[in-house]
Design a protein around this motif. Structure first.
Motif, mmCIF file in Angstrom:
data_model
loop_
_atom_site.group_PDB
_atom_site.id
_atom_site.type_symbol
_atom_site.label_atom_id
_atom_site.label_comp_id
_atom_site.label_asym_id
_atom_site.label_seq_id
_atom_site.Cartn_x
_atom_site.Cartn_y
_atom_site.Cartn_z
ATOM 1 N N GLU A 1 -12.590 3.872 -13.357
ATOM 2 C CA GLU A 1 -12.544 2.732 -13.287
ATOM 3 C C GLU A 1 -10.651 2.074 -12.961
ATOM 4 O OE1 GLU A 1 -12.236 -1.150 -17.368
ATOM 5 O OE2 GLU A 1 -13.047 1.497 -17.748
ATOM 6 N N VAL A 2 -11.203 1.130 -12.102
ATOM 7 C CA VAL A 2 -10.179 0.708 -11.665
ATOM 8 C C VAL A 2 -10.055 -1.464 -11.519
ATOM 9 C CG1 VAL A 2 -9.317 0.122 -9.119
ATOM 10 C CG2 VAL A 2 -9.687 2.542 -9.937
ATOM 11 N N ILE A 3 -8.751 -1.494 -12.672
ATOM 12 C CA ILE A 3 -8.468 -2.830 -12.388
ATOM 13 C C ILE A 3 -7.194 -3.310 -11.686
ATOM 14 C CG2 ILE A 3 -7.587 -4.796 -14.379
ATOM 15 C CD1 ILE A 3 -9.371 -3.253 -16.309
ATOM 16 N N PHE A 4 -7.584 -4.102 -11.295
ATOM 17 C CA PHE A 4 -6.300 -4.605 -10.186
ATOM 18 C C PHE A 4 -5.798 -6.825 -10.260
ATOM 19 C CE2 PHE A 4 -9.818 -3.461 -7.597
ATOM 20 C CZ PHE A 4 -9.383 -5.389 -6.613
ATOM 21 N N ASP A 5 -4.974 -6.762 -10.192
ATOM 22 C CA ASP A 5 -4.506 -8.245 -10.247
ATOM 23 C C ASP A 5 -3.354 -8.990 -9.687
ATOM 24 O OD1 ASP A 5 -5.138 -11.149 -10.763
ATOM 25 O OD2 ASP A 5 -4.679 -10.626 -12.724
ATOM 26 N N SER A 6 -3.315 -10.040 -9.419
ATOM 27 C CA SER A 6 -1.846 -10.334 -8.949
ATOM 28 C C SER A 6 -1.794 -11.754 -9.305
ATOM 29 C CB SER A 6 -1.160 -10.834 -7.516
ATOM 30 O OG SER A 6 -2.686 -11.368 -6.581
ATOM 31 N N PHE A 7 -0.885 -11.805 -10.109
ATOM 32 C CA PHE A 7 -0.486 -13.248 -10.679
ATOM 33 C C PHE A 7 1.263 -13.240 -10.445
ATOM 34 C CE2 PHE A 7 0.129 -9.683 -12.968
ATOM 35 C CZ PHE A 7 0.882 -9.580 -13.691
ATOM 36 N N ARG A 8 1.520 -14.800 -10.183
ATOM 37 C CA ARG A 8 2.813 -15.561 -10.280
ATOM 38 C C ARG A 8 3.554 -15.275 -12.374
ATOM 39 N NH1 ARG A 8 6.583 -18.267 -8.209
ATOM 40 N NH2 ARG A 8 5.071 -18.400 -6.049
ATOM 41 N N ASP A 9 4.679 -14.955 -12.288
ATOM 42 C CA ASP A 9 5.106 -14.977 -13.491
ATOM 43 C C ASP A 9 6.369 -15.856 -13.616
ATOM 44 O OD1 ASP A 9 5.501 -14.641 -16.627
ATOM 45 O OD2 ASP A 9 4.687 -12.553 -16.014
ATOM 46 N N CYS A 10 6.523 -16.358 -14.998
ATOM 47 C CA CYS A 10 7.850 -16.713 -14.968
ATOM 48 C C CYS A 10 9.139 -15.633 -15.583
ATOM 49 C CB CYS A 10 7.890 -17.677 -16.096
ATOM 50 S SG CYS A 10 7.131 -17.089 -17.594
ATOM 51 N N ALA A 11 10.102 -16.414 -16.041
ATOM 52 C CA ALA A 11 11.336 -15.345 -16.475
ATOM 53 C C ALA A 11 10.740 -14.789 -17.442
ATOM 54 C CB ALA A 11 12.697 -16.018 -16.601
ATOM 55 N N SER A 12 10.185 -15.274 -18.136
ATOM 56 C CA SER A 12 9.712 -14.683 -20.010
ATOM 57 C C SER A 12 8.565 -12.964 -20.035
ATOM 58 C CB SER A 12 8.893 -15.839 -20.856
ATOM 59 O OG SER A 12 8.375 -15.837 -19.921
ATOM 60 N N ARG A 13 8.177 -14.008 -18.535
ATOM 61 C CA ARG A 13 7.320 -12.785 -17.772
ATOM 62 C C ARG A 13 6.411 -12.549 -19.620
ATOM 63 N NH1 ARG A 13 9.832 -12.982 -14.450
ATOM 64 N NH2 ARG A 13 10.717 -11.161 -12.905
ATOM 65 N N LEU A 14 5.657 -13.602 -19.963
ATOM 66 C CA LEU A 14 4.460 -13.777 -20.857
ATOM 67 C C LEU A 14 3.613 -13.238 -20.089
ATOM 68 C CD1 LEU A 14 5.556 -17.319 -22.098
ATOM 69 C CD2 LEU A 14 5.507 -14.767 -23.585
ATOM 70 N N GLU A 15 2.678 -13.150 -18.666
ATOM 71 C CA GLU A 15 1.916 -12.963 -18.550
ATOM 72 C C GLU A 15 1.878 -11.140 -18.517
ATOM 73 O OE1 GLU A 15 -0.726 -14.689 -17.375
ATOM 74 O OE2 GLU A 15 -0.091 -16.349 -17.999
ATOM 75 N N LEU A 16 2.951 -10.785 -17.916
ATOM 76 C CA LEU A 16 2.854 -9.430 -18.016
ATOM 77 C C LEU A 16 2.459 -8.992 -19.151
ATOM 78 C CD1 LEU A 16 3.332 -6.636 -16.208
ATOM 79 C CD2 LEU A 16 5.601 -7.312 -16.156
ATOM 80 N N GLU A 17 3.327 -9.167 -20.095
ATOM 81 C CA GLU A 17 3.158 -8.713 -21.561
ATOM 82 C C GLU A 17 1.816 -8.793 -21.777
ATOM 83 O OE1 GLU A 17 5.149 -9.438 -25.563
ATOM 84 O OE2 GLU A 17 5.718 -11.087 -24.120
ATOM 85 N N SER A 18 1.151 -9.690 -21.625
ATOM 86 C CA SER A 18 -0.471 -9.891 -22.209
ATOM 87 C C SER A 18 -1.103 -8.860 -21.433
ATOM 88 C CB SER A 18 -0.930 -11.210 -21.819
ATOM 89 O OG SER A 18 -0.678 -11.308 -20.860
ATOM 90 N N ARG A 19 -0.691 -8.195 -20.228
ATOM 91 C CA ARG A 19 -2.138 -7.566 -19.386
ATOM 92 C C ARG A 19 -1.924 -6.094 -20.058
ATOM 93 N NH1 ARG A 19 -1.427 -11.948 -16.509
ATOM 94 N NH2 ARG A 19 -3.522 -12.242 -14.914
ATOM 95 N N VAL A 20 -0.181 -5.821 -19.677
ATOM 96 C CA VAL A 20 0.450 -4.373 -20.562
ATOM 97 C C VAL A 20 -0.459 -4.176 -21.709
ATOM 98 C CG1 VAL A 20 2.231 -2.854 -20.424
ATOM 99 C CG2 VAL A 20 2.433 -4.887 -18.934
ATOM 100 N N LEU A 21 -0.244 -4.894 -22.534
ATOM 101 C CA LEU A 21 -0.403 -4.539 -24.126
ATOM 102 C C LEU A 21 -1.773 -4.660 -24.379
ATOM 103 C CD1 LEU A 21 1.855 -7.133 -26.175
ATOM 104 C CD2 LEU A 21 2.252 -5.119 -26.159
#
Length: 247
Positions: free
Chosen positions: A200-220
């Motif tokens: 299985e492969v999942i990939f995505d790209s997104f703009r994130d702000c300084a708080s890195r909320l988007e990155l945090e939600s994906r990693v968690l």
């Protein structure tokens, strides 16, 4: 001649343990060369009907696997039977180590029949296991039970099935589109997650702000067992990843 003498001296210096002033054995020299290539892995080296650990790897194996470790020539060494290799590999991987399996590329029978019967067995790395790449469980089980039957060696089901999380290997990269965005902490992030056991492969790209909320939600959400990071990472992302992995 002077040239041949110098070559002999250089070879002798290479084969000499500067600390103990003793000569390295051919097997030790072979291990040294392999360790240079895989510095961050615990190496299991096939030697006949057992796998041997050398140096710091032997001390790690003795501590984590509860096996005997002793001085042999220039290195500390420890060994395990060949038929229990994957039981111990799983244990080491479950404790967070990267484990390399180095196998003999020649059998004793072929070696005896060949012209170089007195030379060292050729060996090479055949597998490198981490938490996200310890796959092929059906093969591991077949090999363990097969050897258990042949050698009449009891196998504890619990030690064979020590849980290694069957989860994602994640890679993260960043791209600040302009200097203004970088100063604000805004950044474009690319993320790819792979599940080696299923493909299985999942990939995505997104703009994130300084708080890195988007990155945090994906990693968690993915809960990866391993994360591959670029050589340079923004301070905000590095701080987030450090806080997640420390938990």
């Amino acid at each position: 001649s002077l040239k041949s003498y110098e070559n002999t001296q250089n070879t002798s210096d290479t084969n000499l343990n500067k600390r103990t002033k003793s000569i390295y054995t051919p097997l030790e020299l072979q291990f040294i060369e392999m360790k240079k290539q895989y510095k961050d892995a615990v190496l299991c080296v096939e030697c006949g009907y057992k796998y041997r650990f050398f140096g710091e790897d032997a001390e790690i194996a003795a501590k984590e696997l509860n096996i005997y470790c002793h001085q042999d020539h220039n290195f500390m060494t420890a060994s395990i039977p060949s038929h229990r290799l994957f039981v111990h590999v799983r244990r080491l991987v479950a404790k967070g180590y990267k484990v390399g399996v180095i196998k003999q590329m020649e059998t004793a029978a072929l070696k005896a029949a060949g012209e170089n019967k007195s030379s060292l067995f050729s060996r090479k790395l055949t597998a490198l296991y981490t938490k996200s790449t310890l796959i092929g469980e059906d093969i591991l089980f077949k090999e363990i039970w097969f050897h258990a039957l042949i050698f009449n060696d009891s196998v504890d089901v619990e030690e064979v099935t020590t849980e290694v999380p069957d989860n994602y290997l994640v890679c993260i990269c960043e791209n600040g589109e302009n200097l203004k965005d970088r100063k604000k902490g805004d950044i474009v992030i690319g993320i790819m997650a792979i599940q080696p056991t299923t493909g299985e492969v999942i990939f995505d790209s997104f703009r994130d702000c300084a708080s890195r909320l988007e990155l945090e939600s994906r990693v968690l959400r993915l809960q990866p067992v391993e994360i591959i990071l670029p050589s340079s990472l923004s301070d905000q992302s590095e701080k987030l990843i450090s806080s997640i992995t420390s938990m």
